[in-house]
Design an enzyme around this catalytic site. Structure first.
Site, mmCIF file in Angstrom:
data_model
loop_
_atom_site.group_PDB
_atom_site.id
_atom_site.type_symbol
_atom_site.label_atom_id
_atom_site.label_comp_id
_atom_site.label_asym_id
_atom_site.label_seq_id
_atom_site.Cartn_x
_atom_site.Cartn_y
_atom_site.Cartn_z
ATOM 1 C CB CYS A 320 -1.015 0.047 1.141
ATOM 2 S SG CYS A 320 -1.098 -1.363 2.193
ATOM 3 N NE ARG A 349 2.363 -8.870 5.459
ATOM 4 C CZ ARG A 349 1.068 -8.695 5.280
ATOM 5 N NH1 ARG A 349 0.196 -9.479 5.899
ATOM 6 N NH2 ARG A 349 0.627 -7.746 4.487
ATOM 7 C CD GLN A 367 -0.454 -8.542 0.012
ATOM 8 O OE1 GLN A 367 0.021 -7.447 -0.320
ATOM 9 N NE2 GLN A 367 -1.101 -8.717 1.146
ATOM 10 C CG ASP A 369 -2.131 -5.443 -2.644
ATOM 11 O OD1 ASP A 369 -3.338 -5.384 -2.350
ATOM 12 O OD2 ASP A 369 -1.215 -5.013 -1.928
ATOM 13 C CG HIS A 371 -3.657 -0.383 -2.469
ATOM 14 N ND1 HIS A 371 -2.549 -1.075 -2.872
ATOM 15 C CD2 HIS A 371 -3.944 -0.794 -1.209
ATOM 16 C CE1 HIS A 371 -2.165 -1.872 -1.885
ATOM 17 N NE2 HIS A 371 -2.991 -1.726 -0.866
ATOM 18 C CE LYS A 454 -9.986 -8.445 8.263
ATOM 19 N NZ LYS A 454 -8.762 -9.227 8.192
ATOM 20 C CG HIS A 500 -6.075 -1.872 1.659
ATOM 21 N ND1 HIS A 500 -4.732 -1.673 1.812
ATOM 22 C CD2 HIS A 500 -6.681 -0.905 2.376
ATOM 23 C CE1 HIS A 500 -4.522 -0.630 2.607
ATOM 24 N NE2 HIS A 500 -5.686 -0.145 2.963
#
Length: 626
Positions: A320, A349, A367, A369, A371, A454, A500
């Site tokens: 992000c 992570r 991901q 991903d 945004h 979420k 997200h």
RNA sequence: GCUCAUGUAGCUCAGAGGUAGAGCGCGUCCUUGGUAAGGACGAGGUCGCGGGUUCAAUUCCCGCCAUGAGCUCCA
């Protein structure tokens, strides 16, 4: 929060199904047996769970699976005695007195009090009555309900023993948790055990090794998956599939580095807040040299990195902040919104070592991903678009066995950032969107991220564990922290809202569950090897190679088996490799310029021309048929 | 991170205080066979890594690493 959970379990107890009631009773039978064998055992809680039950026990003796036959034999005696389960309502004082005498979850009075039961008694609200259950001489603090007699527990089995923190709190002592299961009869139990055995064969870790999809290497590091060529094909196909959907839905694909300055994550709030679950930051070379000359210790270096006195970099734990900086590198009018930035972003992570497992929990993962930056008015539509995409993705892959979870804030807690009015709006927008989606969902108060509510899509693995895959999250926090703005119709700056979202969640985790979902038998478009050509003897190798060339030319992933095996063995191998189509080539086929088609599950599909087969298989691939 | 268990050939596993075995796979050769295993021979192991006990350790003890189950955690 703990009270909330406690209350929930209590509610659930009163609404137990027949099978849960039976299993819960079997937990008492097991506790009775253990109390007979080890009178000093201290029991905590013993509820039914999916697939069986457990009971938590504190005991000097370490119970191992070797003890199971002994415990089971004792349980059989308790069952044979056919004791009645009797319910008793007692006063709080009576219950406490019994517990003080060690009389709860025990067969008689003891020198030591029933410590956990005393503690559990404290958690029962004042206005609730205290219930005890007894079978034979075994008394237990228990809300019930139970079956009539111990004789009902006819078909049981102890499954495993592990450890669990008392009340699920890592600062509490660990108890031995003994898992068992129980069914109405032996046939049902046997079927259950066979299902478990079958499920293990689908385990993605086993299939991943067998099929050569991925590899974990000690020399590379824990939780760091290596995608092998065949797994790479699956991953690439999935990415291409998603990319196609993104193009249709007005996303822009971006690329960002795998690291960023610590300051970026200080601004986002992820450093040092999540420091424990990140790979440690690294400092700039010059700064390191200077600190080294000053005789600075590692601790001092970490502190300097934390305070920002020394600048450093972090492996990115999420995408992000990078996307936010891309958004913020341009000025935006409300006419430009929404801006949708997507990336297959690999993040790192530091997951706890005990949490790592196969592809479902890794220390580096990618991901799918994106945004979305939008106006508050656009939020509802954008959420719906995201949910629609997740649903499409799951649909194409035939993954229908998922649950949807709407994670909301806990109104009692203060861990959430942002304006409560915005939270209300966001929660309502999500609720509205998930209703429009037309699937069942559960609302989970207290499960929201600290920055916003979420929606998660949750799928179970072969051993019944639930994993979050697709996710759509609303965020009012990061736009604030990065001071994002766009110019509104009123010519004044406004704060955008961020979403997200990731349909797969993590490609690694998704692939893990996908492998289990298909049992390794991927649909043709995903299969690493789509067709294998099997000449009956080496005399036909040349025709076979021509067939391979024609299929490869058409873009089909094809191989041939030119070895000296008989056709039966070649078919067996191809099926074990889970290749969707086998083409058997012999004198007859070569003569007529045909191919004999065999499918890994549907067996013989007859003879057709090579052209017809190429057309069919390409069509199947193009449509991403299941 | 915690508790427990496991770690022997590429894979699945057996084994015992005296330096190792099976099946599958792999290699070579024979076989050229029509829809889930044709045959022969052969190569492969520092018994996870490091210490300790012992005349002797892959086996017993300790530490570490990795894997598994469960718990805790998951931006």
């Amino acid at each position: 929060m703990a009270d909330e959970k406690q209350r929930k379990t209590l509610d659930q107890r009163h609404r137990m199904s027949d099978l849960e009631r039976l299993r819960h009773s079997c937990a008492h039978v097991m506790a009775t047996a253990i109390a007979r064998l080890w009178p000093d055992a201290q029991f905590a809680a013993g509820p039914p769970v999916e697939g069986g039950y457990y009971y938590d026990v504190e005991l000097a003796h370490r119970i191992s699976p070797d003890d199971f036959p002994v415990i089971e034999d004792e349980m059989k005696k308790v069952v044979k005695e056919n004791q009645t389960f009797e319910r008793a309502v007692v006063s709080r004082e009576e219950a406490i007195e019994m517990a003080q005498k060690g009389r709860l979850a025990a067969l008689g009075e003891r020198d030591t009090p029933s410590t956990f039961k005393i503690d559990l008694l404290k958690d029962i609200p004042e206005d609730e009555e205290i219930l005890l259950y007894k079978n034979g001489d075994f008394w237990d603090l228990c809300a019930g309900p139970h079956v009539g007699r111990t004789g009902n527990c006819k078909a049981f089995k102890l499954m495993s023993v592990a450890s669990a923190f008392y009340k699920g709190d890592a600062s509490n002592p660990q108890l031995q948790r003994i898992y068992g299961t129980c069914f109405k009869n032996k046939t049902l139990l046997q079927e259950h055990l066979e299902r478990l055995e079958e499920a293990k064969k689908r385990d993605h870790r086993k299939l991943g090794r067998e099929m050569g999809l991925f590899h974990f290497d000690e020399m590379v590091g824990q939780g760091l998956p290596l995608w092998k060529p065949k797994g790479g094909i699956i991953r690439r196909e999935l990415q291409e599939f998603i990319s196609g959907e993104l193009d249709k839905q007005g996303y822009h694909q971006v690329f960002t580095p795998h690291i960023g300055k610590l300051d970026l994550y200080r601004t986002s709030g992820h450093f040092p807040f999540y420091e424990e679950s990140q790979y440690p930051p690294f400092a700039e070379r010059e700064a390191l040299r200077k600190l080294g000359d000053e005789g600075c210790t590692c601790g001092e270096l970490m502190n300097a990195l934390r305070t920002g006195e020394v600048e450093g970099f972090l492996l990115k734990p999420m995408n992000c902040p990078h996307h936010i900086r891309i958004f913020d590198s341009d000025h935006h009018s409300y006419r430009d919104l929404p801006v949708r930035l997507a990336e297959f972003g690999t993040v790192y992570r530091w997951e706890q070592s005990g949490e790592l497992g196969g592809l479902t929990r890794t220390r580096s993962f990618t991901q799918d991903d994106a945004h979305l930056f939008c106006t508050p008015e656009q939020l509802g539509d954008e959420i719906q678009g995201c949910l629609g995409l997740v649903k499409t993705v799951f649909g194409v892959l035939g993954m229908t066995e998922y649950t949807v979870r709407l994670s909301l804030r806990d109104p009692e807690s203060d861990k959430y950032v942002g304006d409560p009015a915005n939270w209300d709006k966001a929660e309502e927008a999500l609720r509205e969107a998930v209703r429009t989606l037309g699937v069942d969902y559960t609302e989970e108060p207290g499960e929201a991220a600290f920055y916003g509510p979420k929606i998660d899509f949750v799928v179970k693995d072969v051993i019944g564990r639930e994993w979050q895959l697709g996710t759509v999250q609303v965020d009012y926090n990061l736009p604030e922290r990065f001071d994002l703005s766009y110019v509104g119709a009123d010519n004044r700056p406004h704060r955008p809202v961020m979403i997200h979202r990731a349909p797969f969640g993590s490609l690694e985790r998704f692939c893990g569950l996908l492998i289990e979902h298909f049992e390794g038998k991927f649909p043709v478009w995903l299969a690493p090897e789509q067709v294998r050509v099997l000449p009956i003897s080496e005399k036909h190798n040349q025709y076979a190679e021509g067939t391979v060339a024609a299929l490869a030319e058409a873009g089909v992933r094809v191989k041939s088996d030119l070895g000296g095996d008989k056709i039966g063995a070649k078919i067996r191998l191809a099926r074990m490799d889970r290749v969707p189509y086998m083409l058997v080539i012999g004198a007859r086929e070569e003569e007529s310029q045909n191919v004999s088609v065999r499918h890994r599950d549907r067996d013989d599909l007859g003879t057709m021309t090579l052209n017809d087969f190429v057309g069919q298989v390409c069509e199947e691939i193009r449509n991403r048929s299941l």
